[in-house]
Design an enzyme around this catalytic site. Structure first.
Site, PDB file in Angstrom:
ATOM      1  N   GLY A  89     -27.056   1.522  65.706  1.00 48.81           N
ATOM      2  CA  GLY A  89     -28.029   0.456  65.503  1.00 48.81           C
ATOM      3  C   GLY A  89     -27.570  -0.938  65.912  1.00 48.81           C
TER       4      GLY A  89
ATOM      5  N   GLY B 206     -25.142  -2.873  64.831  1.00 48.33           N
ATOM      6  CA  GLY B 206     -23.700  -3.090  65.006  1.00 48.33           C
ATOM      7  C   GLY B 206     -23.248  -2.653  66.397  1.00 48.33           C
TER       8      GLY B 206
ATOM      9  N   TYR C  59     -32.537   2.783  37.893  1.00 53.54           N
ATOM     10  CA  TYR C  59     -32.292   2.827  39.339  1.00 53.54           C
ATOM     11  C   TYR C  59     -33.589   3.003  40.094  1.00 53.54           C
ATOM     12  CZ  TYR C  59     -30.814   4.324  43.935  1.00 53.54           C
ATOM     13  OH  TYR C  59     -30.646   4.401  45.293  1.00 53.54           O
TER      14      TYR C  59
HETATM   15  N1  LIG Z   1     -32.803  -2.003  60.575  1.00 56.00           N
HETATM   16  C1  LIG Z   1     -33.444  -2.883  59.813  1.00 56.00           C
HETATM   17  O1  LIG Z   1     -34.701  -2.960  59.818  1.00 56.00           O
HETATM   18  C2  LIG Z   1     -32.677  -3.817  58.930  1.00 56.00           C
HETATM   19  C3  LIG Z   1     -33.394  -4.791  58.203  1.00 56.00           C
HETATM   20  C4  LIG Z   1     -32.702  -5.649  57.381  1.00 56.00           C
HETATM   21  C5  LIG Z   1     -31.318  -5.544  57.263  1.00 56.00           C
HETATM   22  N2  LIG Z   1     -30.648  -4.601  57.975  1.00 56.00           N
HETATM   23  C6  LIG Z   1     -29.184  -4.514  57.812  1.00 56.00           C
HETATM   24  O2  LIG Z   1     -28.587  -4.432  59.075  1.00 56.00           O
HETATM   25  C7  LIG Z   1     -27.346  -3.714  58.994  1.00 56.00           C
HETATM   26  C8  LIG Z   1     -27.240  -2.728  60.122  1.00 56.00           C
HETATM   27  O3  LIG Z   1     -28.230  -1.742  59.930  1.00 56.00           O
HETATM   28  P1  LIG Z   1     -28.821  -0.826  61.091  1.00 56.00           P
HETATM   29  O4  LIG Z   1     -30.280  -0.984  61.046  1.00 56.00           O
HETATM   30  O5  LIG Z   1     -28.096  -1.043  62.355  1.00 56.00           O
HETATM   31  O6  LIG Z   1     -28.495   0.622  60.470  1.00 56.00           O
HETATM   32  P2  LIG Z   1     -27.736   1.901  61.056  1.00 56.00           P
HETATM   33  O7  LIG Z   1     -28.154   2.189  62.438  1.00 56.00           O
HETATM   34  O8  LIG Z   1     -27.904   2.947  60.018  1.00 56.00           O
HETATM   35  O9  LIG Z   1     -26.220   1.412  61.075  1.00 56.00           O
HETATM   36  C9  LIG Z   1     -25.519   1.216  59.874  1.00 56.00           C
HETATM   37  C10 LIG Z   1     -24.051   1.319  60.140  1.00 56.00           C
HETATM   38  O10 LIG Z   1     -23.368   1.205  58.883  1.00 56.00           O
HETATM   39  C11 LIG Z   1     -22.466   2.288  58.800  1.00 56.00           C
HETATM   40  N3  LIG Z   1     -22.159   2.657  57.432  1.00 56.00           N
HETATM   41  C12 LIG Z   1     -23.004   3.196  56.515  1.00 56.00           C
HETATM   42  N4  LIG Z   1     -22.325   3.475  55.397  1.00 56.00           N
HETATM   43  C13 LIG Z   1     -21.043   3.130  55.612  1.00 56.00           C
HETATM   44  C14 LIG Z   1     -19.868   3.215  54.842  1.00 56.00           C
HETATM   45  N5  LIG Z   1     -19.840   3.766  53.618  1.00 56.00           N
HETATM   46  N6  LIG Z   1     -18.707   2.765  55.378  1.00 56.00           N
HETATM   47  C15 LIG Z   1     -18.693   2.245  56.615  1.00 56.00           C
HETATM   48  N7  LIG Z   1     -19.757   2.161  57.410  1.00 56.00           N
HETATM   49  C16 LIG Z   1     -20.921   2.607  56.902  1.00 56.00           C
HETATM   50  C17 LIG Z   1     -23.131   3.422  59.535  1.00 56.00           C
HETATM   51  O11 LIG Z   1     -22.199   4.440  59.812  1.00 56.00           O
HETATM   52  P3  LIG Z   1     -22.713   5.967  60.038  1.00 56.00           P
HETATM   53  O12 LIG Z   1     -23.496   5.973  61.307  1.00 56.00           O
HETATM   54  O13 LIG Z   1     -21.451   6.731  60.122  1.00 56.00           O
HETATM   55  O14 LIG Z   1     -23.538   6.330  58.845  1.00 56.00           O
HETATM   56  C18 LIG Z   1     -23.629   2.657  60.737  1.00 56.00           C
HETATM   57  O15 LIG Z   1     -22.587   2.447  61.644  1.00 56.00           O
HETATM   58  C19 LIG Z   1     -27.313  -3.112  57.590  1.00 56.00           C
HETATM   59  O16 LIG Z   1     -26.458  -3.875  56.771  1.00 56.00           O
HETATM   60  C20 LIG Z   1     -28.740  -3.234  57.105  1.00 56.00           C
HETATM   61  O17 LIG Z   1     -28.837  -3.356  55.701  1.00 56.00           O
HETATM   62  C21 LIG Z   1     -31.299  -3.756  58.812  1.00 56.00           C
END
Ligand SMILES: NC(=O)c1ccc[n+]([C@@H]2O[C@H](COP(=O)([O-])OP(=O)(O)OC[C@H]3O[C@@H](n4cnc5c(N)ncnc54)[C@H](OP(=O)(O)O)[C@@H]3O)[C@@H](O)[C@H]2O)c1
Length: 308
Positions: free
Chosen positions: A43, A45, A183
């Site tokens: 995503g 990152g 929760y």
């Molecule tokens: N997408 C949205 O609409 C949105 C909106 C608001 C905020 N955000 C924030 O943006 C950030 C990135 O999200 P994204 O949308 O890119 O999601 P994503 O594609 O699910 O990526 C999340 C990343 O975090 C990693 N991760 C999850 N649990 C972990 C752990 N225990 N230790 C280390 N790494 C871990 C995942 O690793 P794995 O692939 O191995 O699970 C993945 O690399 C997050 O903090 C999210 O809360 C996203």
């Protein structure tokens, strides 16, 4: 391109809803900079890592396992150091900190991007609700551990979310960090994202008088693997409205990259950014007493973990 971006004007930074990470770094050279990104294999990152490397930065990409971090780093055209950092495992986070120190990596920015969202049932790590532990405590251990490595003008960027507004109305539930007294999937996600905001706020206060900055960002709403725990109905609705309102992944990565490297953001600290501009979070996210209390409680939690 979503329909929404056609109507949303750009903000004072010159960037806005539709800006991509490539656009916000256009013309910038990040040669000589080193930037750590957590959750680099998926995503936002992954896109942030790609664009930072494209602009010449040496990137330190962390993922739950070294294999995932290596695969993400090997896919890049640039200088990349892969490291394991499983945020729900303090030993893994501490090993990541130790590896950065051992390699003598000075850091110009740390982007705390990794996260999990809306787990359907209560799960815990070390007695703490898992989203709070992963999204906040894991990053708390990482960032506080890396402060000696952070440059004099280094930046810390916390990925929060507009969903911080879904946190319980009393703010951080210090008497329910385990989740055992109640929760909900979204309430607890919001709780962890409010904690990300408050952590940036308190870090910025501690950085006052230096050139270091700490900010929190809302990246927008983007279809990524983050939605893996959403129920199938919500997920299909997401798919349906996507073309109207969702950002693309390159757009979603823009705000974190802007906060981490754009010269115009160099003196912005303690702020909440959305669409690459300063935005207004909910009121208690700006409460310095709450931010300080969260820091102190987080320190106690980490101390209580001992060598685990
Ligand atoms: N997408 C949205 O609409 C949105 C909106 C608001 C905020 N955000 C924030 O943006 C950030 C990135 O999200 P994204 O949308 O890119 O999601 P994503 O594609 O699910 O990526 C999340 C990343 O975090 C990693 N991760 C999850 N649990 C972990 C752990 N225990 N230790 C280390 N790494 C871990 C995942 O690793 P794995 O692939 O191995 O699970 C993945 O690399 C997050 O903090 C999210 O809360 C996203």
């Amino acid at each position: 391109m979503s329909l929404y971006e056609l109507f949303k004007p750009k903000g004072p930074s010159g960037f806005g809803y539709g800006s991509t990470a490539e656009q916000v770094t256009e013309g910038l050279s990040l040669e000589g900079k080193t930037i750590l990104v957590t959750g680099c294999n998926s995503g936002l990152g992954q896109e942030a890592l790609r664009v930072l490397a494209l602009r010449g930065a040496r990137v330190v990409g962390t993922a739950r396992t070294l294999e995932k971090a290596k695969a993400a780093c090997e896919a890049l055209d640039g200088k990349a150091v892969p490291l394991a950092c499983e945020l729900s495992d303090p030993a893994s986070v501490r090993a990541c900190v130790a590896a950065v120190k051992k390699a003598g990596l000075g850091l110009d920015a740390v982007i705390c991007n990794a996260g999990i969202m809306a787990l359907p049932k209560l799960e815990q790590a070390h007695g703490i609700e898992l989203q709070f532990f992963t999204n906040h405590i894991g990053h708390f251990i990482l960032v506080t551990g890396l402060l000696d490595q952070l440059a004099g003008d280094g930046r810390v960027v916390m990925l929060s979310s507009g969903a911080h507004k879904m946190a319980p109305k009393e703010g951080i539930q210090f008497d329910n960090l385990s989740g055992a007294k109640g929760y909900t999937a979204w309430g607890s996600y919001g709780h962890s994202k409010l904690a990300n905001l408050l952590f940036a706020k308190e870090l910025a206060r501690r950085f006052a008088g230096t050139r270091r900055t700490a900010n929190a960002v809302h990246p927008g709403v983007i279809k990524t693997n983050l939605g893996r725990h959403m129920n199938p109905i919500a997920s299909s609705l997401f798919g349906l409205v996507g073309p109207l309102v969702l950002k693309s992944v390159p757009q979603g990565a823009a705000t974190e990259v802007y906060a981490a490297v754009h010269p115009a953001a160099a003196t912005t600290s303690g702020a909440y950014l959305a669409d690459c501009n300063v935005a207004k979070p909910r009121a208690d996210a700006e409460d310095p007493a709450l931010a300080r209390k969260l820091w102190e409680v987080s320190e106690k939690i980490v101390a209580g973990l001992g060598a685990r």
